[in-house]
Scaffold this active site. Structure first.
Site, short mmCIF file in Angstrom:
data_model
loop_
_atom_site.label_atom_id
_atom_site.label_comp_id
_atom_site.label_asym_id
_atom_site.label_seq_id
_atom_site.Cartn_x
_atom_site.Cartn_y
_atom_site.Cartn_z
N CYS A 1 8.96 7.64 7.58
CA CYS A 1 8.52 6.90 8.87
C CYS A 1 9.90 7.19 9.74
CB CYS A 1 7.76 5.82 8.06
SG CYS A 1 8.75 4.35 7.55
N TYR B 1 9.02 -1.24 10.35
CA TYR B 1 9.01 -1.24 8.97
C TYR B 1 10.26 0.25 8.85
CZ TYR B 1 9.25 1.41 3.65
OH TYR B 1 9.52 1.09 3.37
N HIS C 1 -1.06 1.72 -0.34
CA HIS C 1 -0.73 3.62 0.33
C HIS C 1 -1.82 4.18 -0.48
CE1 HIS C 1 4.17 1.87 0.71
NE2 HIS C 1 3.63 2.72 1.32
O1 GFB Z 1 -0.49 5.79 2.58
P1 GFB Z 1 -1.00 5.21 4.06
O2 GFB Z 1 -1.64 3.60 4.29
O3 GFB Z 1 0.55 4.86 4.82
O4 GFB Z 1 -2.11 6.09 4.40
P2 GFB Z 1 0.87 6.27 6.01
C1 GFB Z 1 -1.72 7.45 5.09
C2 GFB Z 1 -2.94 8.33 5.72
O5 GFB Z 1 -3.96 8.03 3.94
C3 GFB Z 1 -3.34 6.62 6.56
C4 GFB Z 1 -5.37 7.30 5.03
O6 GFB Z 1 -3.79 8.67 6.75
C5 GFB Z 1 -5.00 6.76 5.98
O7 GFB Z 1 -5.59 6.14 7.08
N1 GFB Z 1 -6.59 7.22 4.31
C6 GFB Z 1 -7.33 6.95 3.47
C7 GFB Z 1 -5.87 5.43 3.33
N2 GFB Z 1 -7.76 6.25 2.99
C8 GFB Z 1 -7.53 4.91 2.83
C9 GFB Z 1 -6.99 3.73 2.08
O8 GFB Z 1 -7.78 2.88 1.47
N3 GFB Z 1 -5.90 3.29 2.10
C10 GFB Z 1 -4.90 3.42 2.84
N4 GFB Z 1 -3.75 2.39 2.66
N5 GFB Z 1 -5.00 4.88 2.87
C11 GFB Z 1 3.07 4.25 5.72
C12 GFB Z 1 3.57 3.45 6.73
O9 GFB Z 1 2.58 5.08 6.33
O10 GFB Z 1 3.53 5.28 4.61
C13 GFB Z 1 5.32 2.99 5.78
O11 GFB Z 1 2.82 2.46 7.00
C14 GFB Z 1 5.71 4.22 4.77
O12 GFB Z 1 6.18 2.78 6.60
C15 GFB Z 1 4.88 4.16 4.03
O13 GFB Z 1 6.20 4.95 5.47
C16 GFB Z 1 5.69 5.90 3.21
O14 GFB Z 1 1.58 7.67 5.64
O15 GFB Z 1 0.18 6.29 7.48
#
Ligand code: GFB
Length: 319
Positions: A112, A139, A182
């Protein structure tokens, strides 16, 4: 001096997803002097405490894989914790590693760090070429500062401090708490709970269209060891698989492993975040490292680990 089985090696963040995998890898490879400290023993945000610990324990090699991490909602709603904790942890450990003459340090960032609208796949030189994704800006800024810290200590003091930028990670010891996790562990938890509860509906946040790349943490741990042995340049280096898929495709893959009868429902009120963040891993491949665990196998083995925790009555908790 290179890292040998007799070296004193500190794994900062050994209880986390990445740290526990690095620890397993180092132990499996026969390293005999691995140093760790729990959060209660050492607050990594406290420079005086970190200096004292380094003076007493004298690590020669440091894997700086500690930090406050979380998924899209945790990042968006707790930006102060994400920027403060991570900037402090990076600064104290890097500075103490300099003061106490650590031979080599590997710092771990995150994909990110690259701009939201970055051309895909993202090469290392695209850092700071555009605005960041707002949901995880705090972050990302802390992680970018970590890269610059390592580079500054290399330039001014000749320190062998290197940085690796992994893609989205998953595996055993992940955080399965639905508010802070995540996407991959969240989906495992959601499909599992639906199966156990005898329901079919599983809610997936956002549109399902964003694309993500996933690396099993055991592959990352192997890459960290490889880079500690083989890489010594100022530029950070990407660590990933070089392949991505949409969140909808990921949800279908998790469904297949956990609850094949489930139905996906997309919740458009939740954020999508970055549309895509695929790493260009040509530099790492050119050095001779590639991942070995396929996403399908990784999801299955992670779900088996999750089930084992449930069987043993261990809380699969937030970190
Ligand atoms: O893994 P995630 O939370 O983080 O979300 P990022 C990835 C995608 O999955 C987003 C979708 O488009 C979310 O809306 N998603 C679908 C979900 N269902 C769910 C769910 O139940 N839970 C979650 N958490 N997501 C993070 C960063 O970004 O990735 C950090 O915020 C870091 O800084 C990390 O870089 C590796 O990939 O969007």
């Amino acid at each position: 001096m290179e890292m040998t089985s007799a070296s004193r090696i500190y794994v900062a963040g050994h209880a986390g997803l990445v740290g526990s995998a690095v620890l397993r890898r180092l132990e499996a490879l026969g390293y005999r002097h691995i140093l760790t400290a729990t959060r209660d023993q050492l607050d990594l945000r406290d420079q005086a405490a970190v200096n004292y610990w380094f003076k007493a324990n004298r690590p020669e090699f440091v894997f700086l894989v500690a930090g406050t991490v979380g998924g899209i909602m945790a990042n968006a709603t707790r930006p102060a914790e994400f920027i403060y904790d991570n900037m402090m942890i990076h600064a104290t450990v890097v500075h103490a590693s300099h003061l106490y003459d650590v031979q080599k340090l590997l710092y771990l960032g995150s994909s990110c760090i690259y701009p939201r609208e970055c051309p895909q796949p993202m090469t290392e030189d695209m850092l700071l070429s555009g605005p960041l994704e707002p949901t995880n800006e705090s972050y990302a800024v802390a992680k970018i500062a970590g890269i610059k810290l390592c580079q500054a200590y290399r330039t001014q003091y000749g320190r062998r401090f290197i940085s690796a930028m992994p893609t989205n990670l998953y595996g055993p010891h992940d955080n399965f708490d639905l508010t802070s996790s995540h996407v991959l562990p969240a989906l495992i938890r959601k499909f599992h709970d639906a199966r156990m509860g005898g329901t079919r509906e599983v809610v997936v946040w956002g549109s399902g269209r964003p694309k993500r790349e996933f690396l099993h943490v055991d592959d990352l741990a192997d890459a960290c060891h490889f880079l500690m042995q083989r890489y010594d340049e100022a530029s950070h280096i990407n660590v990933g698989t070089g392949e991505d898929l949409s969140i909808a495709e990921l949800a279908m893959m998790v469904r297949e492993a956990v609850h094949p009868d489930a139905e996906l429902v997309f919740d458009a009120a939740k954020p999508d975040g970055t549309p895509r963040k695929l790493l260009d891993v040509s530099r790492l491949h050119a050095l001779g490292w590639t991942h070995t665990i396929t996403l399908r196998d990784g999801i299955r083995s992670t779900y088996e680990w999750f089930l084992e925790q449930e069987r043993q009555g261990l809380a699969v908790r937030a970190r």
